[in-house]
Design a protein around this motif. Structure first.
Motif, PDB file in Angstrom:
ATOM      1  N   GLU A 197       0.816  -1.199   0.000  1.00 49.87           N
ATOM      2  CA  GLU A 197       0.000   0.000   0.000  1.00 49.87           C
ATOM      3  C   GLU A 197       0.858   1.260   0.000  1.00 49.87           C
ATOM      4  O   GLU A 197       0.467   2.288  -0.559  1.00 49.87           O
ATOM      5  CB  GLU A 197      -0.931  -0.004   1.204  1.00 49.87           C
ATOM      6  CG  GLU A 197      -2.190   0.801   0.972  1.00 49.87           C
ATOM      7  CD  GLU A 197      -3.292   0.417   1.926  1.00 49.87           C
ATOM      8  OE1 GLU A 197      -4.424   0.177   1.461  1.00 49.87           O
ATOM      9  OE2 GLU A 197      -3.037   0.351   3.147  1.00 49.87           O
ATOM     10  N   ILE A 198       2.023   1.205   0.612  1.00 52.37           N
ATOM     11  CA  ILE A 198       2.944   2.347   0.560  1.00 52.37           C
ATOM     12  C   ILE A 198       3.317   2.642  -0.891  1.00 52.37           C
ATOM     13  O   ILE A 198       3.382   3.807  -1.304  1.00 52.37           O
ATOM     14  CB  ILE A 198       4.210   2.075   1.405  1.00 52.37           C
ATOM     15  CG1 ILE A 198       3.874   2.179   2.906  1.00 52.37           C
ATOM     16  CG2 ILE A 198       5.327   3.062   1.051  1.00 52.37           C
ATOM     17  CD1 ILE A 198       5.000   1.745   3.820  1.00 52.37           C
ATOM     18  N   ASP A 199       3.543   1.594  -1.680  1.00 49.60           N
ATOM     19  CA  ASP A 199       3.860   1.795  -3.104  1.00 49.60           C
ATOM     20  C   ASP A 199       2.691   2.461  -3.825  1.00 49.60           C
ATOM     21  O   ASP A 199       2.885   3.372  -4.643  1.00 49.60           O
ATOM     22  CB  ASP A 199       4.183   0.447  -3.761  1.00 49.60           C
ATOM     23  CG  ASP A 199       5.476  -0.169  -3.246  1.00 49.60           C
ATOM     24  OD1 ASP A 199       6.310   0.590  -2.707  1.00 49.60           O
ATOM     25  OD2 ASP A 199       5.637  -1.398  -3.381  1.00 49.60           O
ATOM     26  N   LEU A 200       1.480   2.008  -3.545  1.00 54.94           N
ATOM     27  CA  LEU A 200       0.301   2.585  -4.168  1.00 54.94           C
ATOM     28  C   LEU A 200       0.139   4.053  -3.782  1.00 54.94           C
ATOM     29  O   LEU A 200      -0.116   4.919  -4.626  1.00 54.94           O
ATOM     30  CB  LEU A 200      -0.942   1.796  -3.756  1.00 54.94           C
ATOM     31  CG  LEU A 200      -2.297   2.402  -4.149  1.00 54.94           C
ATOM     32  CD1 LEU A 200      -2.418   2.532  -5.658  1.00 54.94           C
ATOM     33  CD2 LEU A 200      -3.442   1.570  -3.579  1.00 54.94           C
ATOM     34  N   ILE A 201       0.305   4.352  -2.493  1.00 51.09           N
ATOM     35  CA  ILE A 201       0.129   5.725  -2.019  1.00 51.09           C
ATOM     36  C   ILE A 201       1.200   6.635  -2.612  1.00 51.09           C
ATOM     37  O   ILE A 201       0.923   7.787  -2.970  1.00 51.09           O
ATOM     38  CB  ILE A 201       0.168   5.770  -0.475  1.00 51.09           C
ATOM     39  CG1 ILE A 201      -1.024   4.993   0.096  1.00 51.09           C
ATOM     40  CG2 ILE A 201       0.136   7.202   0.030  1.00 51.09           C
ATOM     41  CD1 ILE A 201      -0.970   4.807   1.604  1.00 51.09           C
ATOM     42  N   THR A 202       2.419   6.132  -2.737  1.00 52.65           N
ATOM     43  CA  THR A 202       3.489   6.914  -3.360  1.00 52.65           C
ATOM     44  C   THR A 202       3.123   7.267  -4.794  1.00 52.65           C
ATOM     45  O   THR A 202       3.349   8.398  -5.247  1.00 52.65           O
ATOM     46  CB  THR A 202       4.815   6.128  -3.335  1.00 52.65           C
ATOM     47  OG1 THR A 202       5.163   5.838  -1.969  1.00 52.65           O
ATOM     48  CG2 THR A 202       5.934   6.940  -3.965  1.00 52.65           C
ATOM     49  N   MET A 203       2.526   6.317  -5.511  1.00 57.18           N
ATOM     50  CA  MET A 203       2.094   6.571  -6.886  1.00 57.18           C
ATOM     51  C   MET A 203       0.995   7.634  -6.913  1.00 57.18           C
ATOM     52  O   MET A 203       1.007   8.537  -7.769  1.00 57.18           O
ATOM     53  CB  MET A 203       1.578   5.283  -7.518  1.00 57.18           C
ATOM     54  CG  MET A 203       1.112   5.447  -8.959  1.00 57.18           C
ATOM     55  SD  MET A 203       0.186   3.999  -9.539  1.00 57.18           S
ATOM     56  CE  MET A 203      -1.330   4.191  -8.585  1.00 57.18           C
ATOM     57  N   LEU A 204       0.051   7.568  -5.985  1.00 59.13           N
ATOM     58  CA  LEU A 204      -1.026   8.554  -5.930  1.00 59.13           C
ATOM     59  C   LEU A 204      -0.475   9.947  -5.624  1.00 59.13           C
ATOM     60  O   LEU A 204      -0.978  10.952  -6.149  1.00 59.13           O
ATOM     61  CB  LEU A 204      -2.061   8.149  -4.875  1.00 59.13           C
ATOM     62  CG  LEU A 204      -2.864   6.878  -5.172  1.00 59.13           C
ATOM     63  CD1 LEU A 204      -3.790   6.542  -4.004  1.00 59.13           C
ATOM     64  CD2 LEU A 204      -3.664   7.029  -6.459  1.00 59.13           C
ATOM     65  N   LEU A 205       0.559  10.011  -4.803  1.00 57.53           N
ATOM     66  CA  LEU A 205       1.197  11.300  -4.527  1.00 57.53           C
ATOM     67  C   LEU A 205       1.866  11.846  -5.787  1.00 57.53           C
ATOM     68  O   LEU A 205       1.759  13.041  -6.095  1.00 57.53           O
ATOM     69  CB  LEU A 205       2.229  11.160  -3.408  1.00 57.53           C
ATOM     70  CG  LEU A 205       1.711  11.195  -1.970  1.00 57.53           C
ATOM     71  CD1 LEU A 205       2.835  10.871  -0.992  1.00 57.53           C
ATOM     72  CD2 LEU A 205       1.111  12.561  -1.636  1.00 57.53           C
ATOM     73  N   GLU A 206       2.557  10.983  -6.514  1.00 58.70           N
ATOM     74  CA  GLU A 206       3.235  11.407  -7.745  1.00 58.70           C
ATOM     75  C   GLU A 206       2.221  11.964  -8.744  1.00 58.70           C
ATOM     76  O   GLU A 206       2.491  12.956  -9.427  1.00 58.70           O
ATOM     77  CB  GLU A 206       3.997  10.236  -8.356  1.00 58.70           C
ATOM     78  CG  GLU A 206       5.221   9.821  -7.542  1.00 58.70           C
ATOM     79  CD  GLU A 206       5.887   8.567  -8.089  1.00 58.70           C
ATOM     80  OE1 GLU A 206       5.311   7.951  -9.016  1.00 58.70           O
ATOM     81  OE2 GLU A 206       6.963   8.206  -7.584  1.00 58.70           O
ATOM     82  N   GLN A 207       1.064  11.332  -8.826  1.00 61.32           N
ATOM     83  CA  GLN A 207       0.024  11.804  -9.736  1.00 61.32           C
ATOM     84  C   GLN A 207      -0.454  13.203  -9.360  1.00 61.32           C
ATOM     85  O   GLN A 207      -0.971  13.934 -10.200  1.00 61.32           O
ATOM     86  CB  GLN A 207      -1.157  10.849  -9.715  1.00 61.32           C
ATOM     87  CG  GLN A 207      -0.873   9.485 -10.343  1.00 61.32           C
ATOM     88  CD  GLN A 207      -2.023   8.513 -10.207  1.00 61.32           C
ATOM     89  OE1 GLN A 207      -3.009   8.809  -9.514  1.00 61.32           O
ATOM     90  NE2 GLN A 207      -1.933   7.370 -10.849  1.00 61.32           N
ATOM     91  N   ARG A 208      -0.263  13.558  -8.087  1.00 62.66           N
ATOM     92  CA  ARG A 208      -0.693  14.867  -7.597  1.00 62.66           C
ATOM     93  C   ARG A 208       0.476  15.829  -7.461  1.00 62.66           C
ATOM     94  O   ARG A 208       0.349  16.891  -6.843  1.00 62.66           O
ATOM     95  CB  ARG A 208      -1.421  14.689  -6.261  1.00 62.66           C
ATOM     96  CG  ARG A 208      -2.780  14.037  -6.443  1.00 62.66           C
ATOM     97  CD  ARG A 208      -3.305  13.370  -5.181  1.00 62.66           C
ATOM     98  NE  ARG A 208      -4.656  12.837  -5.437  1.00 62.66           N
ATOM     99  CZ  ARG A 208      -4.892  11.715  -6.118  1.00 62.66           C
ATOM    100  NH1 ARG A 208      -3.874  11.004  -6.609  1.00 62.66           N
ATOM    101  NH2 ARG A 208      -6.132  11.289  -6.317  1.00 62.66           N
TER     102      ARG A 208
END
Length: 230
Positions: free
Chosen positions: A213-224
C-alpha cells in the motif's frame, strides 16, 4: 468483535471507482476479507487456551503477544480516524476508495486483536509504555498525541481537518505513508519476537499489505505532483 468489510457501494456517500482502478485500489479490502475468513472465529480459539489445552498457553498481561495486540489496535484506530477525516474532505474517487479500504481492513484486524485479548482474559489497555514489548535499544518519545512511530500528532490531525480537496488528499497520503511505515516496523517486531502462530500470520499479512500500500500511495502522490514527507 470481528467486523465484516463494507464495500464503498454499500455506503451512502461512497463514490464509484473509476474504470480500471477498482482492482488495484480494492486489494486491501480483499485482504481484509481473506484474513477475516482465515483468521476469524478459529483464530480466537487458536490464539487462546485451546491452542494447547492448557492455561500455560494463555499469554501473560505483559507478554509480547498482548503488547503487540494492544499497541497495534491503537495504531490501527488512528489510521481509521485519518481515513474518515479525508473521506469527508474530498470527493476524489481514488483517495476515497483507498480510505474505505484502510477503514475496512484495519477495523477488521483491530477487531481480531481485541477479540484475542478478550479470549485470553486480558485487559485491552495497560499502563505499559507503548512498544515496550519490542525491547528496542531506543524508545520512541510520545508527543502531542503521537504515541508510537508513524502516528500523526494532534497538530497534524487538526491540519488535515482544516484542508479540503487536493490539499487534503496530498496531506492524508503523506501522513498515511508515515503511519504505514510505523505499522510495518511494529508488525515486523512481533514477527521477530512473537510465538503465537495465528498472531504471527496476521502480523505478516500487515507487513505485506502495508508495504504494497505504501507503493500505491506513493504513486497517488506522484500523480498529484507531491512526494512523501520523508
Amino acid at each position: 468483535m470481528q467486523h465484516r468489510p463494507v464495500a464503498p457501494e454499500a455506503t451512502e456517500d461512497a463514490t464509484p471507482a473509476a474504470p480500471g482502478r477498482r482492482r488495484r485500489l480494492w486489494w486491501p479490502a480483499a485482504l481484509a476479507a481473506a484474513v477475516a475468513l482465515g483468521l476469524g472465529v478459529p483464530a480466537l480459539v487458536a490464539g487462546g487456551p485451546a491452542a494447547s489445552g492448557s492455561a500455560a498457553a494463555v499469554p501473560a498481561q505483559d507478554s509480547v503477544e498482548a503488547g503487540f495486540a494492544r499497541d497495534m489496535a491503537t495504531h490501527h484506530q488512528q489510521a481509521i480516524d485519518l481515513s474518515f477525516i479525508v473521506r469527508d474532505r474530498t470527493q476524489d474517487t481514488e483517495v476515497r476508495n483507498l480510505a474505505f479500504d484502510i477503514i475496512n481492513t484495519q477495523a477488521n484486524q483491530r477487531g481480531m486483536m481485541m477479540g484475542w485479548l478478550d479470549q485470553w482474559g486480558l485487559t485491552q489497555h495497560s499502563g505499559a509504555t507503548p512498544m515496550a514489548w519490542m525491547k528496542m535499544d531506543h524508545r520512541y518519545e510520545p508527543h502531542d498525541g503521537s504515541l508510537m512511530p508513524g502516528m500523526a500528532t494532534n497538530t497534524e490531525l487538526a491540519k488535515l481537518r482544516s484542508l479540503s480537496d487536493r490539499e487534503a488528499e496530498v496531506y492524508y497520503l503523506q501522513l498515511m505513508i508515515e503511519h504505514h511505515k510505523g505499522g510495518v516496523e511494529m508488525a515486523q517486531g512481533y514477527l521477530d519476537l512473537g510465538v503465537n502462530a495465528v498472531e504471527k500470520r496476521l502480523a505478516q499479512s500487515m507487513v505485506n499489505g502495508q508495504r504494497s500500500e505504501i507503493d500505491l500511495i506513493t504513486m497517488l502522490l506522484e500523480q498529484r505532483g507531491a512526494k512523501p514527507l520523508s
